[in-house]
Design a protein around this motif. Structure first.
Motif, PDB file in Angstrom:
ATOM      1  N   GLN A   1       0.855  -1.512   0.042  1.00  0.00           N
ATOM      2  CA  GLN A   1      -0.236   0.036  -0.222  1.00  0.00           C
ATOM      3  C   GLN A   1       1.178   1.746  -0.073  1.00  0.00           C
ATOM      4  OE1 GLN A   1      -3.813   0.642   1.855  1.00  0.00           O
ATOM      5  NE2 GLN A   1      -3.536  -1.349   3.067  1.00  0.00           N
TER       6      GLN A   1
ATOM      7  N   ARG B   1      -5.412   7.721  -2.164  1.00  0.00           N
ATOM      8  CA  ARG B   1      -6.024   6.709  -2.308  1.00  0.00           C
ATOM      9  C   ARG B   1      -6.849   5.975  -3.868  1.00  0.00           C
ATOM     10  NH1 ARG B   1     -10.018   9.574   0.499  1.00  0.00           N
ATOM     11  NH2 ARG B   1      -9.948   8.078   2.362  1.00  0.00           N
TER      12      ARG B   1
ATOM     13  N   THR C   1      -5.384   2.425  -6.749  1.00  0.00           N
ATOM     14  CA  THR C   1      -5.161   1.454  -6.964  1.00  0.00           C
ATOM     15  C   THR C   1      -3.764   0.539  -7.438  1.00  0.00           C
ATOM     16  OG1 THR C   1      -6.104   0.852  -9.022  1.00  0.00           O
ATOM     17  CG2 THR C   1      -7.913   0.938  -7.172  1.00  0.00           C
ATOM     18  N   ASP C   2      -3.274  -0.112  -7.493  1.00  0.00           N
ATOM     19  CA  ASP C   2      -1.882  -0.020  -7.732  1.00  0.00           C
ATOM     20  C   ASP C   2      -1.812  -0.795  -9.756  1.00  0.00           C
ATOM     21  OD1 ASP C   2      -2.191  -2.548  -7.269  1.00  0.00           O
ATOM     22  OD2 ASP C   2      -0.994  -3.173  -5.424  1.00  0.00           O
TER      23      ASP C   2
ATOM     24  N   ARG D   1      -5.172  -4.146  -6.585  1.00  0.00           N
ATOM     25  CA  ARG D   1      -5.479  -3.315  -5.243  1.00  0.00           C
ATOM     26  C   ARG D   1      -4.959  -2.027  -4.281  1.00  0.00           C
ATOM     27  NH1 ARG D   1       0.019  -7.145  -3.448  1.00  0.00           N
ATOM     28  NH2 ARG D   1       1.163  -5.444  -5.000  1.00  0.00           N
TER      29      ARG D   1
ATOM     30  N   TYR E   1      -5.401   1.125  -2.401  1.00  0.00           N
ATOM     31  CA  TYR E   1      -4.127   1.428  -1.676  1.00  0.00           C
ATOM     32  C   TYR E   1      -5.088   2.741  -0.853  1.00  0.00           C
ATOM     33  CZ  TYR E   1      -2.374   5.451  -4.861  1.00  0.00           C
ATOM     34  OH  TYR E   1      -2.285   5.959  -5.464  1.00  0.00           O
ATOM     35  N   ASP E   2      -4.954   3.038   0.468  1.00  0.00           N
ATOM     36  CA  ASP E   2      -5.362   4.654   1.025  1.00  0.00           C
ATOM     37  C   ASP E   2      -4.277   4.231   2.156  1.00  0.00           C
ATOM     38  OD1 ASP E   2      -6.066   5.879   2.638  1.00  0.00           O
ATOM     39  OD2 ASP E   2      -8.206   5.312   2.762  1.00  0.00           O
TER      40      ASP E   2
ATOM     41  N   ASP F   1      -5.130   4.253   5.651  1.00  0.00           N
ATOM     42  CA  ASP F   1      -5.178   2.321   6.625  1.00  0.00           C
ATOM     43  C   ASP F   1      -3.744   2.622   7.887  1.00  0.00           C
ATOM     44  OD1 ASP F   1      -5.683   0.242   5.758  1.00  0.00           O
ATOM     45  OD2 ASP F   1      -3.454  -0.178   6.137  1.00  0.00           O
TER      46      ASP F   1
ATOM     47  N   ALA G   1      -1.142   0.247   7.414  1.00  0.00           N
ATOM     48  CA  ALA G   1       0.127   1.021   6.893  1.00  0.00           C
ATOM     49  C   ALA G   1       0.127   2.423   7.456  1.00  0.00           C
ATOM     50  CB  ALA G   1      -0.876   0.869   5.517  1.00  0.00           C
TER      51      ALA G   1
END
Length: 498
Positions: A51, A103, A105-106, A110, A112-113, A116, A119
């Motif tokens: 993330q 935020r 997506t990779d 997936r 990511y934020d 989080d 993280a």
């Protein structure tokens, strides 16, 4: 986060109490020169988290503008470990707002934020573990009580960000189990980690004050980059090195331990010589700044350049061979325009260094300006929204292939379209948030806050208190700069320099 000395006689408290000063151990660690190596190590471990790595590679300016990023990180850390409780709260709130905007997506789709909790706990974990490892690799292992107190303070910092400290294990033995489990099962050989280890140092741009000495900087970088990379790899946990397929360089372990030992001796030099704030400020100064340090180094630069010119006269280099003629010729004016647009695209617009203009690039501009001006809500949100509207305008005008980003070629073909109504709104909002007292002009103090230097131009209006910067003059100059039509403005060091 940074660290300093291990002298435990300064303060024996186990951690901060409500309303009291900074965490005692963190505060004493803050100025240790060894933390430069430990910080690189911690950053690599952070970037190896899927993330965090995705957020870094898509949103961060650490590749294109590493020196600016270093300064901003140092200033943020100063606030978080300082004695001013109100400053700590404001900085924590600012960081939370910034993370809330990161935020997506990779490349493996997936999410990511940056908010989080797990993280963010890993970020704190890497900083704590790298602090302890820093002393172990320097031949100066810490006492168990000291390590436990330090761990409590890092957990308190996580709590200061508004996160439940329970996202980190309660006890130190449990933490080491958690850390080993993360290293063994969660970390990956991410793109962000590879960039830090193999690209960042090898292509590190010169700090602004040394930008006029490209040959000297290139020689120093070519010598130091492989060494720094080897030290960083050698300091990582062995199970992760093996799982990530990182190379085993003969002698790297000895080199790494020698580096930590040698840099550890630097802390015995006079404090003014190794003060990190002085060093970072010096690296961040621009040659045109009114700071006395900048003028001194600029004078030294001038002498070195004159000496280099003399050497070139005495020992002329061979004439470069003319490149083979192309099938189609380009006029000198067209070639010059091409070079100018490519330079502006790379140095100003492509803030993340990924080769295209995307929303994260404009968000990085808004983030830098908000940091310079120390904005709170709602001014920060107004500035971000103005940049978001400008991005929509740029997409509509320049993204001819509809891929969601603007290439250097698309920018060169449609650069005049950049100066639309949304960009005017960006300039107006930036003027408003810079004009802190709301008197309709930017005075010398407000100018220095934004540009970190005094007036270096003749403004078009003056009042009884001296020179001022009117709204019309500011908007016009900002527009001409952002449209790539005028590069000799104060906005160059604000948005273009590394």
């Amino acid at each position: 986060m940074t660290a300093s000395d291990t002298d435990t006689s300064d303060n024996d408290s186990a951690g901060p109490s409500a309303g009291e000063g900074p965490p005692s151990r963190l505060h004493t660690f803050f100025r240790d020169p060894r933390w430069a190596l430990a910080m690189v190590r911690a950053t690599v471990l952070e970037a190896a988290h899927p993330q965090i790595g995705a957020a870094l590679i898509e949103n961060s300016t650490f590749v294109a503008h590493p020196w600016r990023r270093l300064r901003n990180t140092f200033q943020s850390t100063q606030r978080m470990v300082g004695s001013d409780a109100q400053a700590r709260e404001r900085e924590a709130a600012r960081l939370n707002r910034m993370h809330a905007r990161l935020r997506g997506t990779d490349t493996k789709n997936r999410p990511y934020d940056a908010t989080d909790p797990a993280a963010r706990a890993w970020v704190v974990a890497t900083l704590f573990e790298s602090s302890v490892t820093m002393f172990r690799l320097s031949g100066q292992p810490l006492e168990q009580d000291f390590v436990e107190e330090l761990y409590a303070e890092f957990k308190a910092m996580l709590a200061a960000m508004g996160d439940d400290p329970g996202h980190l294990p309660e006890t130190l033995p449990e933490f080491w189990q958690y850390f080993d489990r993360m290293v063994a099962t969660e970390l990956e050989n991410t793109e962000a980690m590879r960039v830090i280890l193999y690209r960042l140092f090898e292509h590190l741009p010169a700090p602004p004050l040394l930008s006029g000495l490209p040959t000297l900087w290139a020689a120093a970088r070519a010598t130091a980059a492989p060494v720094v990379g080897a030290i960083a790899v050698a300091s990582l946990p062995e199970p992760f090195r093996r799982r990530a397929g990182l190379p085993e360089i003969p002698g790297a372990q000895t080199l790494m331990q020698g580096a930590y030992l040698s840099i550890g001796l630097v802390r015995f030099l006079p404090e003014s010589w190794i003060d990190p704030e002085n060093i970072i400020n010096l690296l961040s100064l621009t040659p045109g700044s009114d700071n006395p340090q900048a003028r001194t180094v600029a004078a030294l630069q001038s002498r070195i350049e004159r000496a280099a010119a003399l050497i070139r006269l005495l020992l002329p280099l061979p004439e470069p061979r003319e490149p083979a003629a192309r099938a189609t010729t380009v006029s000198p004016a067209a070639a010059a325009y091409r070079r100018e647009t490519e330079d502006f695209f790379r140095q100003v617009l492509d803030q993340t260094g990924n080769g295209t203009l995307d929303w994260p690039d404009l968000a990085a501009m808004a983030r830098e300006l908000s940091s310079r001006l120390d904005l709170d809500e709602p001014e920060e949100t107004r500035l971000y929204q103005a940049f978001a509207d400008w991005w929509q305008e740029l997409q509509a005008a320049l993204d001819t292939d509809g891929d969601g980003s603007v290439s250097a070629e698309e920018y060169a073909a449609g650069a005049p379209a950049m100066a639309g109504p949304a960009l005017i709104r960006v300039a107006e909002v930036l003027f408003d948030v810079t004009d802190k007292d709301g008197n309709g002009h930017i005075d010398p103090d407000e100018y220095r806050t934004l540009f970190r230097t005094a007036f270096h131009r003749d403004t078009d209006t003056a009042d009884g208190n001296g020179v001022v910067y009117t709204r019309g003059a500011f908007v016009k100059e900002f527009m001409t700069f952002m449209a790539g039509r005028q590069r000799t403005t104060p906005f160059d060091p604000l948005l273009a320099e590394a």
